[in-house]
Scaffold this motif. Structure first.
Motif, mmCIF file in Angstrom:
data_model
loop_
_atom_site.group_PDB
_atom_site.id
_atom_site.type_symbol
_atom_site.label_atom_id
_atom_site.label_comp_id
_atom_site.label_asym_id
_atom_site.label_seq_id
_atom_site.Cartn_x
_atom_site.Cartn_y
_atom_site.Cartn_z
ATOM 1 N N HIS A 117 0.819 -1.217 0.000
ATOM 2 C CA HIS A 117 0.000 0.000 0.000
ATOM 3 C C HIS A 117 0.859 1.276 0.000
ATOM 4 O O HIS A 117 0.507 2.268 -0.658
ATOM 5 N N HIS A 121 0.967 4.383 -2.835
ATOM 6 C CA HIS A 121 0.878 5.841 -2.615
ATOM 7 C C HIS A 121 2.057 6.535 -3.295
ATOM 8 O O HIS A 121 1.920 7.585 -3.915
ATOM 9 N N SER A 149 0.728 10.160 4.799
ATOM 10 C CA SER A 149 -0.665 9.714 4.900
ATOM 11 C C SER A 149 -1.022 9.509 6.361
ATOM 12 O O SER A 149 -0.299 9.961 7.250
ATOM 13 N N GLY A 150 -2.133 8.800 6.593
ATOM 14 C CA GLY A 150 -2.560 8.577 7.967
ATOM 15 C C GLY A 150 -1.627 7.648 8.725
ATOM 16 O O GLY A 150 -1.515 7.728 9.944
ATOM 17 N N GLY A 151 -0.959 6.760 8.016
ATOM 18 C CA GLY A 151 -0.094 5.788 8.686
ATOM 19 C C GLY A 151 1.366 5.882 8.283
ATOM 20 O O GLY A 151 2.207 5.172 8.840
ATOM 21 N N GLY A 176 -0.317 12.516 8.994
ATOM 22 C CA GLY A 176 -1.788 12.492 8.911
ATOM 23 C C GLY A 176 -2.417 12.196 10.262
ATOM 24 O O GLY A 176 -3.414 12.810 10.657
ATOM 25 N N ASP A 180 -4.865 14.522 12.393
ATOM 26 C CA ASP A 180 -6.154 14.001 12.870
ATOM 27 C C ASP A 180 -6.318 14.233 14.371
ATOM 28 O O ASP A 180 -7.389 14.597 14.848
ATOM 29 N N GLY A 193 -7.595 15.959 8.844
ATOM 30 C CA GLY A 193 -6.630 16.694 8.022
ATOM 31 C C GLY A 193 -7.267 17.740 7.119
ATOM 32 O O GLY A 193 -6.844 18.897 7.093
ATOM 33 N N ALA A 194 -8.316 17.336 6.400
ATOM 34 C CA ALA A 194 -8.942 18.249 5.444
ATOM 35 C C ALA A 194 -9.689 19.381 6.165
ATOM 36 O O ALA A 194 -9.686 20.530 5.712
ATOM 37 N N GLU A 197 -7.261 21.857 7.524
ATOM 38 C CA GLU A 197 -6.777 22.715 6.424
ATOM 39 C C GLU A 197 -7.727 23.903 6.216
ATOM 40 O O GLU A 197 -7.290 25.044 6.087
ATOM 41 N N GLY A 285 -2.643 10.637 1.541
ATOM 42 C CA GLY A 285 -3.790 11.492 1.868
ATOM 43 C C GLY A 285 -3.423 12.945 2.126
ATOM 44 O O GLY A 285 -4.134 13.859 1.698
ATOM 45 N N ASN A 289 -3.312 18.367 0.579
ATOM 46 C CA ASN A 289 -3.272 19.684 1.238
ATOM 47 C C ASN A 289 -2.614 20.744 0.339
ATOM 48 O O ASN A 289 -1.434 20.641 -0.014
ATOM 49 N N GLY A 317 -5.875 9.965 -1.472
ATOM 50 C CA GLY A 317 -6.366 9.092 -0.395
ATOM 51 C C GLY A 317 -6.309 7.636 -0.816
ATOM 52 O O GLY A 317 -5.849 7.296 -1.919
ATOM 53 N N ASP A 318 -6.785 6.771 0.064
ATOM 54 C CA ASP A 318 -6.762 5.336 -0.255
ATOM 55 C C ASP A 318 -7.691 5.044 -1.432
ATOM 56 O O ASP A 318 -8.840 5.483 -1.447
#
Ligand code: KG4
Length: 360
Positions: A117, A121, A149-151, A176, A180, A193-194, A197, A285, A289, A317-318
């Protein structure tokens, strides 16, 4: 090579049809609104949602790409391989996609390509939309790669497709994840995140003081967000009855410190680059931004580097589109026979398994 790609690594159920680097269809079913009341992803809920949705999402991806065919006909005649995310991610979520893909591969006798994954990305800027050729100047390797990203928070050197050298990784939280958490503290919801922003745009980043992570550190081969998070909690708690404007200012300050950290590490790595670098791929993700893109593009421009981001925000994003493109890029030298020999054996397909902690 037409690929049916599947991704269920976290809280998005996604399926796509790709052909080389072109994305014909890319269905993303997001569960984030279901998880938001828990302030993060609830594994058992994610698993159940993937199980309930995956068949529908795969059928929709096939239907969108081949509107005049029956689903079973397509799988037999039009699809050359199935690609699936095996990791990293949430174990119970990954398992739904992997088991589904294995069943399809065995039933329709198709090769099954396991995909990382994070790599997807990283390579997502290579993806091309259908009906329109993008004029992407092909990067000559080695090139820089940034995944936020988130991870994941990784800056790497892409020596070739499949050959990566990590230049900087996070010692604790991913960017990310930190955004969050900051958004959650400010009561902005999940994923934050969004939203952060949007709030940050209305705020003054200089109203409050917050350190840039590892500011006194000379070693620029790691990221860290846990200290910033703790400092932000303390700052927030010191403000009695924050007004709406305070929330905007705090959002702007957190973003500024968090992004400055990425900028410093990137600048350091560029100036200490072992080769001439002329391109950087930027995915994940957080690559959605606008402010961060602007800042990183400026650094790249100052160093004669072209920065490439995915062609649409959906691809940041994913999504399974990037999984199909990554499966292709790693195997583009294989013809159908060789693809079958490598990924099509019953024993091989049965051995494909999830790897929640898979590294780049
Ligand atoms: O790539 P992604 O969908 O999932 C992972 O593979 O981790 O990334 C999700 C992360 C979340 O932390 C989310 O808050 C962040 O990307 N994100 C953003 C923006 N859109 C999503 N962060 C900053 N600005 C955005 N516009």
């Amino acid at each position: 090579m037409k690929i049916l790609a599947i991704d269920t690594s976290c809280d998005e159920t996604s399926a796509a049809i790709t052909e080389h680097k072109i994305i014909h269809s890319n269905i993303v079913w997001s569960q984030s609104s279901l998880h938001s009341s828990f302030g993060g992803v609830l594994p058992s809920l994610a698993q159940r949602q993937h199980q309930e949705r995956i068949d529908f999402v795969v059928q929709k991806a096939l239907k969108n790409a081949f509107p005049r065919h029956t689903i079973y006909g397509i799988l037999h005649t039009k699809i050359d391989a199935i690609a699936v995310t095996v990791g990293p991610g949430l174990a119970v979520a990954l398992a739904v996609g992997v088991n589904y893909a294995k069943d399809l591969a065995l039933k329709y006798k198709k090769p099954l390509i396991p995909v990382n994954h994070i790599e997807a990305h990283l390579l997502s800027p290579f993806a091309q939309p259908k009906n329109k050729m993008l004029k992407m100047q092909m990067p000559n390797f080695p090139t820089l790669g940034l995944v936020l990203s988130g991870g994941t928070t990784i800056l790497c050197l892409i020596k070739n497709i499949g050959e990566y050298e990590i230049l900087a990784n996070t010692a604790d939280d991913a960017l990310g994840e930190a955004l969050d958490k900051a958004a959650r503290l400010l009561g902005l919801g999940y994923p934050g995140g969004a939203i952060l922003e949007k709030f940050a745009k209305l705020g003054d980043p200089n109203k409050y003081k917050l350190p840039v992570p590892l500011i006194g550190d000379v070693v620029k081969n790691r990221f860290s967000y846990s200290g910033l998070k703790t400092a932000f909690v303390r700052l927030f708690e010191s403000i009695k009855n924050p007004t709406k404007q305070d929330i905007y200012d705090l959002a702007a300050r957190f973003q500024n410190s968090a992004f400055k950290h990425i900028e410093r590490v990137l600048e350091y790595q560029i100036s200490h680059k072992p080769y001439v670098i002329s391109h950087m791929l930027f995915g994940g993700g957080v690559a959605a931004n606008v402010e961060l893109r602007k800042r990183l593009r400026k650094i790249c421009k100052n160093n004669n580097i072209i920065m490439h981001t995915p062609y649409s925000l959906k691809l940041c994003g994913d999504n399974a589109g990037m999984i199909g493109v990554t499966a292709y890029l790693n195997n583009k030298m294989l013809n159908a026979k060789k693809l079958k020999a490598k990924y099509g054996g019953k024993k091989f397909i049965e051995s494909v398994d999830i790897n929640p902690k898979l590294k780049l």
